[in-house]
Design an enzyme around this catalytic site. Structure first.
Site, PDB file in Angstrom:
ATOM      1  N   ALA A  21       0.878  -1.183   0.000  1.00 43.13           N
ATOM      2  CA  ALA A  21       0.000   0.000   0.000  1.00 43.13           C
ATOM      3  C   ALA A  21       0.902   1.216   0.000  1.00 43.13           C
ATOM      4  CB  ALA A  21      -0.903   0.009   1.231  1.00 43.13           C
ATOM      5  N   CYS A  45     -24.657  12.098  26.647  1.00 50.69           N
ATOM      6  CA  CYS A  45     -24.943  13.496  26.346  1.00 50.69           C
ATOM      7  C   CYS A  45     -25.447  14.246  27.576  1.00 50.69           C
ATOM      8  CB  CYS A  45     -25.995  13.595  25.241  1.00 50.69           C
ATOM      9  SG  CYS A  45     -25.350  13.306  23.585  1.00 50.69           S
ATOM     10  N   HIS A 119     -22.319  15.847  21.757  1.00 49.33           N
ATOM     11  CA  HIS A 119     -22.183  14.533  21.145  1.00 49.33           C
ATOM     12  C   HIS A 119     -21.161  14.504  20.014  1.00 49.33           C
ATOM     13  CE1 HIS A 119     -23.750  10.458  20.389  1.00 49.33           C
ATOM     14  NE2 HIS A 119     -23.504  10.719  19.117  1.00 49.33           N
ATOM     15  N   SER A 167     -17.894   1.427  21.785  1.00 52.16           N
ATOM     16  CA  SER A 167     -19.295   1.015  21.700  1.00 52.16           C
ATOM     17  C   SER A 167     -20.231   2.218  21.730  1.00 52.16           C
ATOM     18  CB  SER A 167     -19.630   0.057  22.852  1.00 52.16           C
ATOM     19  OG  SER A 167     -19.382   0.676  24.105  1.00 52.16           O
ATOM     20  N   HIS A 172     -15.266   9.922  24.326  1.00 56.74           N
ATOM     21  CA  HIS A 172     -14.944   9.519  25.695  1.00 56.74           C
ATOM     22  C   HIS A 172     -13.643   8.728  25.707  1.00 56.74           C
ATOM     23  CE1 HIS A 172     -16.791   5.853  24.089  1.00 56.74           C
ATOM     24  NE2 HIS A 172     -16.219   5.181  25.083  1.00 56.74           N
ATOM     25  N   GLN A 174     -11.334   5.965  28.514  1.00 56.01           N
ATOM     26  CA  GLN A 174     -11.586   4.999  29.584  1.00 56.01           C
ATOM     27  C   GLN A 174     -10.335   4.803  30.433  1.00 56.01           C
ATOM     28  OE1 GLN A 174     -14.087   1.428  28.636  1.00 56.01           O
ATOM     29  NE2 GLN A 174     -13.807   2.121  26.516  1.00 56.01           N
ATOM     30  N   HIS A 241      12.611  13.607  31.455  1.00 57.63           N
ATOM     31  CA  HIS A 241      12.395  12.234  31.913  1.00 57.63           C
ATOM     32  C   HIS A 241      11.388  12.262  33.072  1.00 57.63           C
ATOM     33  CE1 HIS A 241      13.444   7.975  32.680  1.00 57.63           C
ATOM     34  NE2 HIS A 241      13.094   8.311  33.918  1.00 57.63           N
ATOM     35  N   HIS A 290       9.885   6.004  31.452  1.00 61.64           N
ATOM     36  CA  HIS A 290       9.686   7.271  30.745  1.00 61.64           C
ATOM     37  C   HIS A 290       8.296   7.230  30.118  1.00 61.64           C
ATOM     38  CE1 HIS A 290      11.923  10.664  28.478  1.00 61.64           C
ATOM     39  NE2 HIS A 290      10.625  10.805  28.199  1.00 61.64           N
TER      40      HIS A 290
END
Length: 329
Positions: A21, A45, A119, A167, A172, A174, A241, A290
């Site tokens: 590619a 929302c 949203h 999902s 958002h 996590q 560092h 690091h």
């Protein structure tokens, strides 16, 4: 001819095979269906706060609040709450658990960080205040769980788009706090402790002067790593560092948000809307480490060869990636 490239300091390899590619347009189909669609029923929302568990931290105008079951905080900027379907839970194990010494209780914490009440908001379009505010939330929430006596690692990540594991369309991130340290970090730490100089500090200096450099500000560099497991992979490293978000000054937080946004804007210009992950690698009890942030567009699939060998085939060289993302091609 393709190349077999070795990781900077681990015994791991990737294959750079550009013949398969050649240009960003070859990946256009990977982004189809990832365009965010507005949803009146979206539980993330603003206005739908009762549809999620009570928030453990709600940020509004720089202040932090918490929900109760009876009352939810409104007009928020960022909202953090337990995942309704957690991978790990702080709940005690069921009676009789523990008979198998190979199995640990699924103890831990799994939290959702809603990045905006809107949203359709995208991180690349965040203002300075919004992006630095989000990085502050990242720091706060990681520190919150790192302080727990049974937690050894806090995984902070973002899945954007279905192909990246999201999902929910609403923007958002996590966080999953674990009672064990992942093998990938243990392996890196072992290699780091075997040398005198931090290998991340060494590779940072090398990449600052390489054709793989993409963006640089006063505190961070963003580059396409020499060892890249997928097309358009980007690493972001602090020039200082530093091992943990909890040690970041306000200036570092701002600069991190600035360079993250710059990378996402480059992605958008070159690839359009695409699914991607960004993932923080950090160790809060280990100053030798690091901290680094890695971004990986999900425009290729790990198939049988990759799963069989752990060697990833990348069809866009890091040098080409950097050139595209700098706007040179």
């Amino acid at each position: 001819m393709s190349e077999i490239r070795k990781h900077y300091f681990l015994p791991e390899y990737c294959i750079i095979a550009e013949e398969r590619a050649k240009r960003p347009s070859d990946f256009a189909g990977a982004a189809e269906g990832s365009e965010e669609s507005l949803s009146e029923s979206c539980v993330f929302c603003a206005g739908n706060e009762e549809k999620t568990p009570p928030a453990t931290a709600v940020y509004r105008n720089g202040e932090v609040f918490a929900d109760t079951w009876e009352k939810r905080v409104r007009n928020w900027d960022f909202r953090c709450f337990p995942n309704l379907y957690p991978a790990l839970s702080p709940a005690p194990p069921s009676p009789g658990f523990g008979k198998d010494p190979e199995v640990l209780p699924g103890f831990g914490f799994h939290e959702v960080i809603v990045e905006s009440p809107l949203h359709g908001k995208n991180l690349k379009d965040f203002s300075d205040t919004e992006i630095s505010g989000l990085i502050r939330v990242y720091k706060d929430r990681v520190c919150h769980y790192a302080a727990h006596e049974k937690i050894r690692y806090v995984s902070l990540f973002k899945n954007s788009g279905k192909a990246a594991g999201a999902s929910q369309d609403h923007p958002h991130s996590q966080l999953i706090a674990l009672p064990v340290c992942p093998q990938i970090l243990e392996r890196e730490l072992k290699a780091i402790r075997e040398v005198e100089e931090c290998p991340y500090c060494a590779l940072l200096e090398k990449e600052k002067a390489s054709p793989r450099l993409i963006h640089e500000n006063s505190k961070f560099v963003a580059f396409a790593p020499y060892y890249s497991i997928g097309p358009f992979e980007v690493w972001v490293l602090p020039k200082e560092h530093i091992n943990f978000l909890g040690n970041f000054s306000p200036e570092l937080l701002f600069a991190l948000g600035e360079i993250l946004r710059a990378v996402l804007r480059s992605y958008a210009k070159v690839l359009g809307i695409l699914p991607y992950n960004h993932m923080f690698y950090q160790l809060f009890e280990t100053p030798e480490y690091h901290l680094n942030l890695r971004l990986l567009p999900r425009i290729s699939t790990a198939a049988g060869f990759e799963l069989n060998t752990g060697v990833y085939i990348n069809t866009v060289s890091p040098e080409k990636t950097a050139s595209y993302l700098r706007g040179n091609e």
